[in-house]
Design a protein around this motif. Structure first.
Motif, short mmCIF file in Angstrom:
data_model
loop_
_atom_site.label_atom_id
_atom_site.label_comp_id
_atom_site.label_asym_id
_atom_site.label_seq_id
_atom_site.Cartn_x
_atom_site.Cartn_y
_atom_site.Cartn_z
N VAL A 388 0.87 -1.18 0.00
CA VAL A 388 0.00 0.00 0.00
C VAL A 388 0.90 1.21 0.00
O VAL A 388 1.83 1.30 0.82
CB VAL A 388 -0.91 0.02 1.25
N LYS A 389 0.62 2.13 -0.94
CA LYS A 389 1.52 3.26 -1.10
C LYS A 389 0.76 4.56 -0.90
O LYS A 389 -0.29 4.77 -1.50
CB LYS A 389 2.06 3.21 -2.53
N LEU A 390 1.29 5.43 -0.07
CA LEU A 390 0.77 6.79 0.07
C LEU A 390 1.73 7.69 -0.70
O LEU A 390 2.94 7.59 -0.51
CB LEU A 390 0.76 7.21 1.54
N GLU A 396 7.09 11.97 -2.97
CA GLU A 396 7.48 11.25 -1.75
C GLU A 396 6.48 10.13 -1.54
O GLU A 396 5.32 10.23 -1.97
CB GLU A 396 7.48 12.21 -0.55
N GLU A 397 6.91 9.09 -0.86
CA GLU A 397 5.98 7.99 -0.63
C GLU A 397 6.29 7.25 0.66
O GLU A 397 7.43 7.18 1.12
CB GLU A 397 5.98 7.02 -1.80
N LEU A 398 5.22 6.71 1.20
CA LEU A 398 5.32 5.86 2.38
C LEU A 398 4.66 4.55 1.97
O LEU A 398 3.54 4.57 1.45
CB LEU A 398 4.55 6.50 3.54
N VAL A 399 5.34 3.46 2.18
CA VAL A 399 4.81 2.18 1.70
C VAL A 399 4.73 1.20 2.86
O VAL A 399 5.63 1.16 3.71
CB VAL A 399 5.72 1.56 0.60
N ASP A 412 8.03 1.12 4.88
CA ASP A 412 9.18 1.71 4.20
C ASP A 412 9.02 3.23 4.15
O ASP A 412 8.19 3.75 3.41
CB ASP A 412 9.28 1.12 2.79
N ARG A 413 9.81 3.92 4.95
CA ARG A 413 9.74 5.38 4.96
C ARG A 413 11.00 6.00 4.34
O ARG A 413 11.26 7.18 4.53
CB ARG A 413 9.54 5.90 6.38
#
Ligand code: FRU
Length: 497
Positions: A388-390, A396-399, A412-413
């Motif tokens: 799931v990816k923001l 930029e992304e947070l997964v 994963d930051r």
């Protein structure tokens, strides 16, 4: 300010200004949940410790109160706990008003600078006005230092069987237990910790409490022990032990003895940002669960995170359960139910969804990803993975997700925004084992501006991590690998501030 807009959490406690670390002295009384915290009001880095104070009716909306305990000539006020002394065993109560007793550590920097080892000792204070103002006991300390360098963080609980109060104390890399009938005179009982649990760092902030085993007529004792360093993904973290408390001793469940060698998987949280957490006192009634809160940071970088006005937030308060299955006992944590009361009408639900191709679930302002709860079920966790990816507009992304091959979870930051304030902040993704799993995998994610809290498999694996994007995340994507990846029961709800 920009900082307030971008980084002040929507539904997590932060001090208005200044430094914060551990939660302290939590108790419930007359409709209020009280929270004290390690606080340096005059600076945004760790310094002379005070106990800050906040209270809440619903564990979500907090009102910050005047500072409860100030450092004095005996030292800084380090971490500890509080209880409501209903029967006035301490004798501090007046006119039938039960006193509240706080237990804390005096940390004396002068003695420390002189090179002495006995610079930490345990002290008490009492309140006759529901925890607003406190009087320090004039015969402090109540537990003198026996010559142990790290000797701190008293947590007090009533022991029904032994008919006395038990104080758990961190002592080096062990926990020491003391007993008392009047909360003022304490007698050493026993110690625990040699040869079991992780010993890569100093033990801190213990919490011993009885808890019913879910669905059984059985009671066990749980002992939470924070350790720094030694956390599952590096830095500070909190491990737990399950056993019994008999005749003044904590006896580890025999089946855990072997499983809990130095590197084990009995952790309150596998993410990097949940430390020094303990439980509330005075709420152990039939309807109410054991309730926990942790400090949402890590000693590796807490002093460096990119906020100026305040530093650190607490986790969402969590309900704890002890569950028993074939492989023994495990704790599970779920967000406080009061969070549901804060859900707005803005809820999106989606039916069964094939995610073998990346799917964008949301790109709109309709539900802000900085104040939301996301739940979904991965249908066949034995053969498929999910990520799931923001994302935001500046790439930029947070997964986060689950890898079926290794049966592990991850957050994963590494590309989530500002990360270079510390080399330890995001060297690689954090991982966590699947503790109790079936074919389908249930996930709850709480999303705030600077934190994600992941409750996998009904909270038997939890991961909490913080992040600092340059812009809010606005897109939510699902991708997968493996066979026949399908999600179901997807629900995204807005959480009101
Ligand atoms: C844990 C801790 C405690 C201590 C406090 C000092 O984070 O190191 O052991 O009492 O913080 O602020």
């Amino acid at each position: 300010t920009i900082e307030e807009n971008l980084y002040r959490p929507n539904f997590h406690f932060t001090p208005i200004s200044g430094w914060m670390n551990d939660p302290n002295g939590m108790f419930y009384l007359n409709g209020y949940y009280h929270l004290y915290f390690q606080h340096y009001p005059d600076g945004n880095k760790w310094g002379p410790m005070h106990w800050g104070h906040a209270k809440s009716k619903d564990l979500i909306h907090w009102e910050e109160m005047p500072i409860a305990l100030f450092p004095d000539e005996m030292g800084y006020i380090f971490s500890g706990s509080a209880i409501v002394d209903h029967e006035n065993k301490s004798g501090f109560g007046v006119e039938g008003q039960p006193p509240i007793i706080a237990f804390f550590t005096y940390h004396n920097t002068e003695m420390q600078n002189q090179g002495r080892v006995d610079f930490q000792s345990q002290a008490i204070a009492y309140s006759l006005d529901e925890g607003n103002t406190w009087t320090k006991y004039d015969e402090n300390p109540v537990v003198k230092n026996p010559g142990i360098h790290d000797f701190r963080d008293p947590k007090v609980v009533w022991d029904k069987k032994g008919k006395q109060y038990i104080m758990s104390l961190a002592a080096g890399q062990e926990i020491r237990f003391y007993g008392s009938k009047n909360l003022k005179d304490w007698k050493f009982l026993s110690e625990f910790g040699k040869g079991v649990g992780n010993h890569d760092g100093v033990w801190e902030c213990p919490d011993l409490f009885p808890i019913k085993v879910q669905g059984l007529d059985e009671e066990k004792y749980v002992l939470l022990v924070s350790i720094n360093p030694g956390g599952y993904n590096g830095g500070s973290g909190t491990q737990y032990f399950v056993g019994d408390f008999e005749e003044g001793r904590f006896v580890l469940e025999p089946s855990l003895q072997e499983k809990m060698s130095n590197y084990h998987d009995y952790w309150v949280d596998f993410g990097k940002d949940n430390y020094a957490g303990v439980t509330w006192s005075n709420i152990e009634t039939e309807e109410k669960e054991k309730l926990f809160i942790g400090w949402m940071s890590n000693w590796q970088y807490a002093n460096e995170v990119p906020t100026e006005k305040w530093r650190s937030a607490m986790t969402i308060p969590r309900e704890l359960q002890l569950i028993a299955n074939d492989s023994g006992y495990r704790l599970s944590f779920v967000p406080t139910k009061t969070l549901d009361e804060g859900k707005s009408e803005k809820i999106k639900t989606y039916g069964r969804m094939d995610i073998s191709e990346p799917k964008e679930l949301l790109e709109s302002e309709s539900i802000p990803l900085s104040s939301a709860s996301l739940t979904f079920t991965l249908m066949n966790a034995k053969s498929s993975s999910v990520a799931v990816k923001l994302k935001n507009d500046v790439k930029e992304e947070l997964v986060f997700g689950f890898d079926h091959g290794s049966q592990t979870f991850f957050v994963d930051r590494t590309h989530s925004g500002k990360t270079d304030f510390s080399k330890d902040f995001a060297p690689k993704p954090s991982i966590a084992p699947r503790i109790i799993g079936s074919e389908s995998l249930q996930v709850t994610a709480l999303l705030d501006k600077t934190s994600i809290e992941l409750f996998f498999d009904n909270g038997t694996t939890v991961m909490t991590e913080i992040f600092f994007p340059e812009q809010p995340f606005t897109e939510l994507w699902f991708t997968s690998s493996g066979e026949n990846a399908q999600l179901d029961n997807i629900k995204l709800s807005e959480l009101k501030n």
